[in-house]
Design a protein around this motif. Structure first.
Motif, PDB file in Angstrom:
ATOM      1  N   VAL A 151       2.406  -4.241 -10.598  1.00  0.00           N
ATOM      2  CA  VAL A 151       1.913  -3.693 -11.870  1.00  0.00           C
ATOM      3  C   VAL A 151       3.081  -3.101 -12.673  1.00  0.00           C
ATOM      4  CG1 VAL A 151       0.321  -1.967 -12.834  1.00  0.00           C
ATOM      5  CG2 VAL A 151      -0.247  -3.112 -10.681  1.00  0.00           C
ATOM      6  N   ARG A 162      -7.886  -4.130 -13.570  1.00  0.00           N
ATOM      7  CA  ARG A 162      -8.414  -5.465 -13.866  1.00  0.00           C
ATOM      8  C   ARG A 162      -8.141  -6.455 -12.739  1.00  0.00           C
ATOM      9  NH1 ARG A 162      -4.536  -7.544 -18.930  1.00  0.00           N
ATOM     10  NH2 ARG A 162      -2.916  -8.435 -17.642  1.00  0.00           N
ATOM     11  N   LYS A 177       1.378  -2.694  -5.687  1.00  0.00           N
ATOM     12  CA  LYS A 177       2.695  -2.022  -5.792  1.00  0.00           C
ATOM     13  C   LYS A 177       2.722  -1.447  -7.197  1.00  0.00           C
ATOM     14  CE  LYS A 177       6.566  -2.119  -7.017  1.00  0.00           C
ATOM     15  NZ  LYS A 177       7.030  -1.148  -8.062  1.00  0.00           N
ATOM     16  N   GLU A 180       7.314   2.046 -10.502  1.00  0.00           N
ATOM     17  CA  GLU A 180       8.067   3.257 -10.143  1.00  0.00           C
ATOM     18  C   GLU A 180       8.167   4.248 -11.291  1.00  0.00           C
ATOM     19  OE1 GLU A 180       8.964   0.102 -10.075  1.00  0.00           O
ATOM     20  OE2 GLU A 180      11.135  -0.207 -10.261  1.00  0.00           O
ATOM     21  N   GLN A 215       9.764  -6.423  -3.411  1.00  0.00           N
ATOM     22  CA  GLN A 215      10.325  -7.647  -2.828  1.00  0.00           C
ATOM     23  C   GLN A 215       9.754  -7.877  -1.425  1.00  0.00           C
ATOM     24  OE1 GLN A 215      12.596  -9.513  -4.728  1.00  0.00           O
ATOM     25  NE2 GLN A 215      12.521 -11.119  -3.171  1.00  0.00           N
ATOM     26  N   SER A 231       8.033  -8.491 -16.379  1.00  0.00           N
ATOM     27  CA  SER A 231       9.008  -9.207 -17.202  1.00  0.00           C
ATOM     28  C   SER A 231       9.267 -10.618 -16.667  1.00  0.00           C
ATOM     29  CB  SER A 231      10.317  -8.420 -17.221  1.00  0.00           C
ATOM     30  OG  SER A 231      10.852  -8.390 -15.918  1.00  0.00           O
ATOM     31  N   THR A 234      11.794 -10.681 -13.604  1.00  0.00           N
ATOM     32  CA  THR A 234      11.191 -10.373 -12.300  1.00  0.00           C
ATOM     33  C   THR A 234      10.196 -11.467 -11.922  1.00  0.00           C
ATOM     34  OG1 THR A 234      11.358  -8.051 -12.920  1.00  0.00           O
ATOM     35  CG2 THR A 234      10.092  -8.543 -10.958  1.00  0.00           C
ATOM     36  N   LEU A 253       3.297 -12.468 -18.115  1.00  0.00           N
ATOM     37  CA  LEU A 253       4.672 -12.096 -18.478  1.00  0.00           C
ATOM     38  C   LEU A 253       4.737 -11.611 -19.924  1.00  0.00           C
ATOM     39  CD1 LEU A 253       6.295 -15.119 -16.627  1.00  0.00           C
ATOM     40  CD2 LEU A 253       5.843 -12.840 -15.738  1.00  0.00           C
ATOM     41  N   GLU A 383      11.906 -11.072 -26.357  1.00  0.00           N
ATOM     42  CA  GLU A 383      11.116  -9.845 -26.290  1.00  0.00           C
ATOM     43  C   GLU A 383      12.058  -8.651 -26.203  1.00  0.00           C
ATOM     44  OE1 GLU A 383       9.067  -8.861 -22.545  1.00  0.00           O
ATOM     45  OE2 GLU A 383       7.287  -8.490 -23.749  1.00  0.00           O
TER      46      GLU A 383
HETATM   47  P1  NAD Z   1       9.409  -5.402 -14.618  1.00  0.00           P
HETATM   48  O1  NAD Z   1       9.384  -6.860 -14.382  1.00  0.00           O
HETATM   49  O2  NAD Z   1      10.693  -4.704 -14.634  1.00  0.00           O
HETATM   50  O3  NAD Z   1       8.535  -4.651 -13.512  1.00  0.00           O
HETATM   51  C1  NAD Z   1       7.194  -5.002 -13.274  1.00  0.00           C
HETATM   52  C2  NAD Z   1       6.865  -4.664 -11.846  1.00  0.00           C
HETATM   53  O4  NAD Z   1       7.629  -5.522 -11.001  1.00  0.00           O
HETATM   54  C3  NAD Z   1       7.205  -3.232 -11.440  1.00  0.00           C
HETATM   55  O5  NAD Z   1       6.180  -2.725 -10.601  1.00  0.00           O
HETATM   56  C4  NAD Z   1       8.487  -3.414 -10.643  1.00  0.00           C
HETATM   57  O6  NAD Z   1       8.680  -2.424  -9.679  1.00  0.00           O
HETATM   58  C5  NAD Z   1       8.219  -4.748  -9.989  1.00  0.00           C
HETATM   59  N1  NAD Z   1       9.426  -5.435  -9.498  1.00  0.00           N
HETATM   60  C6  NAD Z   1      10.702  -5.356  -9.977  1.00  0.00           C
HETATM   61  N2  NAD Z   1      11.515  -6.123  -9.217  1.00  0.00           N
HETATM   62  C7  NAD Z   1      10.747  -6.701  -8.275  1.00  0.00           C
HETATM   63  C8  NAD Z   1      11.013  -7.599  -7.206  1.00  0.00           C
HETATM   64  N3  NAD Z   1      12.254  -8.041  -6.938  1.00  0.00           N
HETATM   65  N4  NAD Z   1       9.988  -7.978  -6.426  1.00  0.00           N
HETATM   66  C9  NAD Z   1       8.739  -7.547  -6.670  1.00  0.00           C
HETATM   67  N5  NAD Z   1       8.421  -6.680  -7.649  1.00  0.00           N
HETATM   68  C10 NAD Z   1       9.420  -6.263  -8.445  1.00  0.00           C
HETATM   69  O7  NAD Z   1       8.591  -5.180 -15.954  1.00  0.00           O
HETATM   70  P2  NAD Z   1       8.329  -3.790 -16.686  1.00  0.00           P
HETATM   71  O8  NAD Z   1       9.560  -3.418 -17.414  1.00  0.00           O
HETATM   72  O9  NAD Z   1       7.725  -2.827 -15.731  1.00  0.00           O
HETATM   73  O10 NAD Z   1       7.176  -4.212 -17.701  1.00  0.00           O
HETATM   74  C11 NAD Z   1       7.428  -4.734 -18.945  1.00  0.00           C
HETATM   75  C12 NAD Z   1       7.201  -6.227 -18.935  1.00  0.00           C
HETATM   76  O11 NAD Z   1       5.883  -6.526 -18.514  1.00  0.00           O
HETATM   77  C13 NAD Z   1       7.318  -6.793 -20.330  1.00  0.00           C
HETATM   78  O12 NAD Z   1       8.018  -8.019 -20.267  1.00  0.00           O
HETATM   79  C14 NAD Z   1       5.863  -7.024 -20.731  1.00  0.00           C
HETATM   80  O13 NAD Z   1       5.690  -7.997 -21.723  1.00  0.00           O
HETATM   81  C15 NAD Z   1       5.251  -7.417 -19.424  1.00  0.00           C
HETATM   82  N6  NAD Z   1       3.790  -7.204 -19.433  1.00  0.00           N
HETATM   83  C16 NAD Z   1       2.956  -8.302 -19.434  1.00  0.00           C
HETATM   84  C17 NAD Z   1       1.580  -8.093 -19.484  1.00  0.00           C
HETATM   85  C18 NAD Z   1       0.620  -9.265 -19.510  1.00  0.00           C
HETATM   86  O14 NAD Z   1      -0.559  -9.078 -19.257  1.00  0.00           O
HETATM   87  N7  NAD Z   1       1.080 -10.463 -19.819  1.00  0.00           N
HETATM   88  C19 NAD Z   1       1.058  -6.803 -19.503  1.00  0.00           C
HETATM   89  C20 NAD Z   1       1.931  -5.732 -19.486  1.00  0.00           C
HETATM   90  C21 NAD Z   1       3.311  -5.942 -19.441  1.00  0.00           C
END
Ligand code: NAD
Length: 485
Positions: A151, A162, A177, A180, A215, A231, A234, A253, A383
């Motif tokens: 998340v 959801r 998860k 953070e 991870q 993102s 990730t 994403l 983005e």
């Molecule tokens: P992020 O990818 O940095 O982190 C998202 C989650 O992934 C966090 O819980 C993080 O701890 C985890 N994560 C990071 N590295 C990981 C790994 N190696 N293995 C497993 N999990 C890992 O994204 P963010 O900065 O937290 O969120 C912003 C991004 O999320 C933006 O790109 C946004 O557009 C997207 N987003 C998409 C939706 C959607 O429904 N499409 C909704 C909300 C946010």
């Protein structure tokens, strides 16, 4: 909210400290102060959580339960969250920095997801396939097993609710998860699951970092399904791990969503869509309105109106319900400031904003509008996930659609016009998962949501979401005619 108490992980119905003893401090983005300390989950906690969820699956705890009763469990979780709405909205507001009214909306939305999918739990059916007199054939829509749910921090309550609701409604068990940067909403959901009496291990919530706990979770051999919201970078890592074990994923994403504004549009409606679509939650919304494609003949008039509206936004902490609230972190804000400098160096014209609001103690960034944003520039294509709007002009509808679709993302898109034919023609051609006409965020709990292209695949929200949480199994039965016939 300040407290010395360490908030623990929720694993197999118990609150467990991390075996490493490590901690994560959670900040209030409006002033940088520590508001809570959580136990940092690591590989050991992942192991325990997945084992618990896998036991629930192997023992068929949810599969053998009447689907109506799975639904009732979700109703109970919803009731608990609703009964604590004010408290949970405050937690959400303070840990994410968003306006309290949006945090309240988020609690209502989370409750609605739980009730919506709770209500659908007993309506997901297989089918019977005619195959002649000697065969009976039917399908069963079965869960995958342990669903790992990763998340992000921007909507941590509703995004947890959801995916979790879909998973439980369909008989999967869950390991969340939580992000953070905003782990407290996930903890609130865990508390609600505990109070609602969900069988131990059905829902487990970990508070850990992505590179370690996240991870370990996506690589765990007993995880059979992954929901990733976050993102693109990730997301790619998640997909690589999933490909090793052929694990199905739902990928939610990022976006670079555009609205097309035709010359006959109600410009006041466009201007009013921007504070919500672009600047709410400091622009940290995946399907936010990030590009405005405007008919050249009305661009100056619209930009003037926009500048006045944007410069009039109130700025301050979420608990004061200001229009522009802080970004989640200093790092995130630095990224936005850098993106603004790059935009200027690539020829965009700054209409307003473009700088950090460093006179304030929190992570505030000015509401920013750029005009003349070129289609090959970073601001047009990538983005930025902050309070920045890119405005570009077009000369005819074909060019408008081409510009709208000219990015690798396709999460949302929109069109403003008073001509119904023009709206439908455009909506049909905008290549995004969700299209809004004459407004922004014109979707809801019951409308399917998700990306095309690099915005991801699979759908959340709506009835379609459930399809991503089940796999169809088929049973064929050979029968014999009674000998007397
Ligand atoms: P992020 O990818 O940095 O982190 C998202 C989650 O992934 C966090 O819980 C993080 O701890 C985890 N994560 C990071 N590295 C990981 C790994 N190696 N293995 C497993 N999990 C890992 O994204 P963010 O900065 O937290 O969120 C912003 C991004 O999320 C933006 O790109 C946004 O557009 C997207 N987003 C998409 C939706 C959607 O429904 N499409 C909704 C909300 C946010």
């Amino acid at each position: 909210m300040a407290s010395a108490e360490v908030i623990k992980n929720y694993i197999d119905g118990k609150w467990r400290d991390s075996s490493s003893g490590r901690r994560i401090e959670v900040d209030d983005p409006s002033n940088g102060e520590t508001i809570a300390v959580v136990a940092e989950a690591g590989p050991e906690e992942v192991e325990l959580a997945v084992a618990a969820a896998n036991r629930v699956f192997r023992d068929r705890v949810l599969i053998d339960m009447h689907p109506y009763d799975r639904g009732r469990m979700l109703f109970r979780v919803a009731d608990v969250l609703e009964s604590r709405s004010d408290e949970i909205a405050t937690v959400n507001c303070i840990e994410t920095g968003k306006a309290l009214n949006f945090a309240r909306d988020e609690v209502r939305t989370a409750v609605r997801y739980l009730r919506y999918y709770g209500g659908l739990a007993d309506k997901l059916e297989g089918r019977s396939i005619p195959r002649g007199a000697n065969l009976i054939d039917y399908t069963v829509r079965s869960p995958f097993g342990v669903s790992a749910q990763i998340v992000p921090w921007n909507g941590p309550l509703e995004l947890t609710a959801r995916s979790l609701a879909c998973a439980i409604a369909t008989g999967n068990s869950v390991v969340v998860k939580s992000p953070e940067l905003a782990p407290l909403c996930g903890i609130e959901i865990a508390r609600a699951c505990e109070t609602a009496g969900l069988p131990h291990g059905t829902v487990n919530v970990l508070t850990g970092y992505g590179q370690t706990a996240g991870q370990a979770l996506i690589e765990h051999p007993d995880v059979r399904h992954i929901v990733f919201t976050g993102s693109l970078a990730t997301g790619r890592r998640v997909l690589r791990a999933a490909s090793e074990r052929i694990v199905p994923c739902i990928m939610e994403l990022g976006g670079k969503s555009a609205a097309v504004v035709y010359s006959d549009a109600d410009l006041d409606a466009v201007v009013e869509a921007v504070p919500i679509g672009t600047f709410s939650n400091a622009g940290q919304n995946c399907n936010g309105l990030t590009r405005l494609l405007v008919d050249r003949t009305i661009a100056d008039e619209l930009l003037q109106k926009l500048k006045v509206r944007v410069e009039g936004l109130s700025i301050g902490p979420g608990r004061e319900n200001c229009d522009l609230t802080p970004m989640i972190s200093q790092k995130q804000r630095q990224g936005i400031e850098q993106a603004c400098q790059t935009a200027i160096s690539q020829g965009a014209r700054l209409v307003t904003g473009g700088t950090t609001l460093s006179e304030r103690s929190g992570y505030f960034m000015a509401a920013t509008v750029f005009a003349d944003v070129a289609r090959d520039s970073s601001l047009f294509q990538k983005e930025v996930f902050g309070p920045v709007l890119a405005v570009t002009t077009f000369d005819d509808p074909a060019m408008a659609v081409e510009l709208a679709n000219d990015t690798d993302q396709g999460l949302a898109a929109g069109v403003f016009t008073q001509n119904l034919d023009q709206a439908l023609w455009t909506a049909d051609r905008l290549w995004a998962g969700q299209i809004y006409v004459n407004g922004w965020y014109v979707g809801g709990v019951e409308t399917p949501f998700g990306g095309v292209k690099q915005s991801g695949y699979g759908r959340e929200k709506g009835q379609e979401a459930l399809d991503g949480y089940v796999q169809t199994r088929n049973v064929g039965i050979r029968i014999s005619q009674p000998s007397s016939v």
